[in-house]
Design a protein around this motif. Sequence first.
Motif, PDB file in Angstrom:
ATOM      1  N   GLU A  66       0.911  -0.946   0.244  1.00 40.88           N
ATOM      2  CA  GLU A  66      -0.004   0.276   0.324  1.00 40.88           C
ATOM      3  C   GLU A  66       0.341   0.826  -0.099  1.00 40.88           C
ATOM      4  O   GLU A  66       0.900   2.087  -0.653  1.00 40.88           O
ATOM      5  CB  GLU A  66      -1.121  -0.024   0.961  1.00 40.88           C
ATOM      6  CG  GLU A  66      -1.489   0.968   1.418  1.00 40.88           C
ATOM      7  CD  GLU A  66      -2.805   1.431   1.018  1.00 40.88           C
ATOM      8  OE1 GLU A  66      -2.946   2.740   0.132  1.00 40.88           O
ATOM      9  OE2 GLU A  66      -3.123   0.499  -0.394  1.00 40.88           O
ATOM     10  N   ASP A 195       5.650  -0.778   3.675  1.00 41.84           N
ATOM     11  CA  ASP A 195       4.930  -0.959   5.356  1.00 41.84           C
ATOM     12  C   ASP A 195       3.599  -2.237   4.082  1.00 41.84           C
ATOM     13  O   ASP A 195       3.331  -2.365   2.520  1.00 41.84           O
ATOM     14  CB  ASP A 195       3.935   0.343   4.374  1.00 41.84           C
ATOM     15  CG  ASP A 195       2.681  -0.227   5.377  1.00 41.84           C
ATOM     16  OD1 ASP A 195       2.262  -0.789   6.499  1.00 41.84           O
ATOM     17  OD2 ASP A 195       1.812   1.368   5.758  1.00 41.84           O
ATOM     18  N   PHE A 196       3.675  -3.386   4.781  1.00 39.84           N
ATOM     19  CA  PHE A 196       2.723  -4.654   4.587  1.00 39.84           C
ATOM     20  C   PHE A 196       1.831  -4.346   4.858  1.00 39.84           C
ATOM     21  O   PHE A 196       1.147  -5.865   4.876  1.00 39.84           O
ATOM     22  CB  PHE A 196       4.370  -5.926   4.789  1.00 39.84           C
ATOM     23  CG  PHE A 196       5.104  -6.422   3.913  1.00 39.84           C
ATOM     24  CD1 PHE A 196       5.668  -6.912   5.184  1.00 39.84           C
ATOM     25  CD2 PHE A 196       5.677  -5.157   3.386  1.00 39.84           C
ATOM     26  CE1 PHE A 196       7.245  -7.276   4.064  1.00 39.84           C
ATOM     27  CE2 PHE A 196       6.839  -4.986   3.309  1.00 39.84           C
ATOM     28  CZ  PHE A 196       7.281  -6.439   3.147  1.00 39.84           C
ATOM     29  N   ASP A 197       1.505  -4.073   6.002  1.00 41.96           N
ATOM     30  CA  ASP A 197      -0.142  -3.622   6.183  1.00 41.96           C
ATOM     31  C   ASP A 197      -0.458  -2.778   5.761  1.00 41.96           C
ATOM     32  O   ASP A 197      -0.308  -0.985   6.735  1.00 41.96           O
ATOM     33  CB  ASP A 197      -0.067  -3.721   8.344  1.00 41.96           C
ATOM     34  CG  ASP A 197      -1.245  -4.119   8.634  1.00 41.96           C
ATOM     35  OD1 ASP A 197      -1.956  -4.311   7.900  1.00 41.96           O
ATOM     36  OD2 ASP A 197      -1.783  -3.546  10.071  1.00 41.96           O
ATOM     37  N   PRO A 198      -1.955  -2.614   4.679  1.00 44.90           N
ATOM     38  CA  PRO A 198      -2.440  -3.933   3.891  1.00 44.90           C
ATOM     39  C   PRO A 198      -0.870  -4.150   2.698  1.00 44.90           C
ATOM     40  O   PRO A 198      -0.620  -3.161   2.341  1.00 44.90           O
ATOM     41  CB  PRO A 198      -3.503  -3.884   3.419  1.00 44.90           C
ATOM     42  CG  PRO A 198      -4.102  -2.802   4.004  1.00 44.90           C
ATOM     43  CD  PRO A 198      -2.639  -1.709   4.367  1.00 44.90           C
ATOM     44  N   LYS A 256      -4.919  -8.267   4.800  1.00 39.89           N
ATOM     45  CA  LYS A 256      -4.634  -8.891   6.511  1.00 39.89           C
ATOM     46  C   LYS A 256      -3.826  -9.872   6.752  1.00 39.89           C
ATOM     47  O   LYS A 256      -4.633 -10.569   6.608  1.00 39.89           O
ATOM     48  CB  LYS A 256      -5.403  -8.111   6.963  1.00 39.89           C
ATOM     49  CG  LYS A 256      -6.098  -6.962   6.898  1.00 39.89           C
ATOM     50  CD  LYS A 256      -5.534  -6.136   7.958  1.00 39.89           C
ATOM     51  CE  LYS A 256      -5.793  -4.271   8.171  1.00 39.89           C
ATOM     52  NZ  LYS A 256      -4.725  -3.485   9.242  1.00 39.89           N
ATOM     53  N   ASP A 257      -2.582  -9.941   7.221  1.00 43.68           N
ATOM     54  CA  ASP A 257      -1.677 -11.167   7.196  1.00 43.68           C
ATOM     55  C   ASP A 257      -1.018 -10.643   8.544  1.00 43.68           C
ATOM     56  O   ASP A 257      -0.023 -10.206   8.511  1.00 43.68           O
ATOM     57  CB  ASP A 257      -0.972 -10.860   6.185  1.00 43.68           C
ATOM     58  CG  ASP A 257       0.244 -12.215   6.330  1.00 43.68           C
ATOM     59  OD1 ASP A 257      -0.025 -13.011   7.103  1.00 43.68           O
ATOM     60  OD2 ASP A 257       1.529 -11.860   5.497  1.00 43.68           O
ATOM     61  N   GLU A 258      -1.754 -11.104   9.766  1.00 45.42           N
ATOM     62  CA  GLU A 258      -0.850 -10.999  10.760  1.00 45.42           C
ATOM     63  C   GLU A 258       0.075 -11.846  10.972  1.00 45.42           C
ATOM     64  O   GLU A 258       1.304 -11.631  11.808  1.00 45.42           O
ATOM     65  CB  GLU A 258      -2.046 -11.090  12.161  1.00 45.42           C
ATOM     66  CG  GLU A 258      -3.197  -9.776  12.278  1.00 45.42           C
ATOM     67  CD  GLU A 258      -4.379 -10.205  13.330  1.00 45.42           C
ATOM     68  OE1 GLU A 258      -3.877 -11.380  13.693  1.00 45.42           O
ATOM     69  OE2 GLU A 258      -4.786  -9.328  13.152  1.00 45.42           O
ATOM     70  N   GLY A 260       1.930 -11.998   8.541  1.00 41.83           N
ATOM     71  CA  GLY A 260       3.776 -11.497   8.083  1.00 41.83           C
ATOM     72  C   GLY A 260       4.644 -12.881   7.379  1.00 41.83           C
ATOM     73  O   GLY A 260       5.560 -12.357   6.489  1.00 41.83           O
TER      74      GLY A 260
END
Length: 351
Positions: A66, A195-198, A256-258, A260
């Motif tokens: 994102e 930024d991997f989230d999201p 969403k990937d908590e 990782g």
Amino acid sequence: MKRTKNIFLMSLIGALAVLNYSCSSETQSKDVEDKDSTAAIPVEMASAQRGTISAYYSTTATLEAEEEAMVVAKVRGVVQQLNVEEGDFIEKGDIMARLEDEQLEIEATRAKATMDRLYNDYQRNKELFERKLISAEQYENSKFEYESQKAEYELTKLKLEYTQIKAPISGVVSQRMVKVGNMVNTDQEAFKITDFDPLLAVLHVPEHEMNKLRKNQTSVIQVDAIKGETFTGKVLRISPVVNPETGTFKVTIAIKDESGKLKPGMFGRVRIVYDTRENALMIPKEAVMNEDGASSVYVLNDKLVFRRAIETGYVNGSNIEVLTGLQDGDSVVTIGQSSLQDSALVQIVSY
């Protein structure tokens, strides 16, 4: 004469024996055929059951971040210290590296001293001007010199602050392009933050699917690099225009990937759930036979199976929805249909 009569009798007996053998063979063959025609055909079966089934739009996409920022050096200098490495998570404003700052500190000290001197001159000239002992031109010149030097001092302080390379966004350090001792120039790339989230999956969907998709619809994502795991997401935004060259519109999925595990650049298979039906009648999809656009199944009645036309709906995984033609609990053949005819006798191998 007697000999001729004996020969005739022997020939007649032989003919009768051949005829009897032929009849016996035909009877045995007929018995075998009758036995084969009534032999039960082994099949596997399943029952029609109620459940929830969903309709999907399926496609593929490459995951992307994102937010992503390339961190550059804002001043020229030698890298003195590195505070982060690739893979480290950092917050916005964290100091990622420091450049040598001795020269800028000296320049800032000198600029401040000059500013202080000009400030004193400005205050003194202000008093003299108010007492009408100096001209307005002298007063304005002292004021201008002070404000100019103040701006120079502020600029030097800013350059000194820029020797600390700071993170513009929160995220993971995905790339480091400098080492301690390297000379970096102004605007030279030093780090990359992701930024991997999201994470996002950007789809280009054919225009005839536009009426099915809506914002916040649930999506399911599977990636080739992580076998056997499924991740969920939602439709984040839908472009309101269709590309006239490709006949597609842009749909963005937020994932969403908590855990990782997902990373930008991974290739994934995306399914968007655009409709869900509760209490739908379903059977295994391998039970359905399709010929000339018509669907049918073999339905068990006692020990015989009968071919029945059905109308199908959504397909979800291994199940298919039956709209008409079956009732709850009907047993259908799932394996062995190719050997069947209407009213065939079957032997159930598996249920």
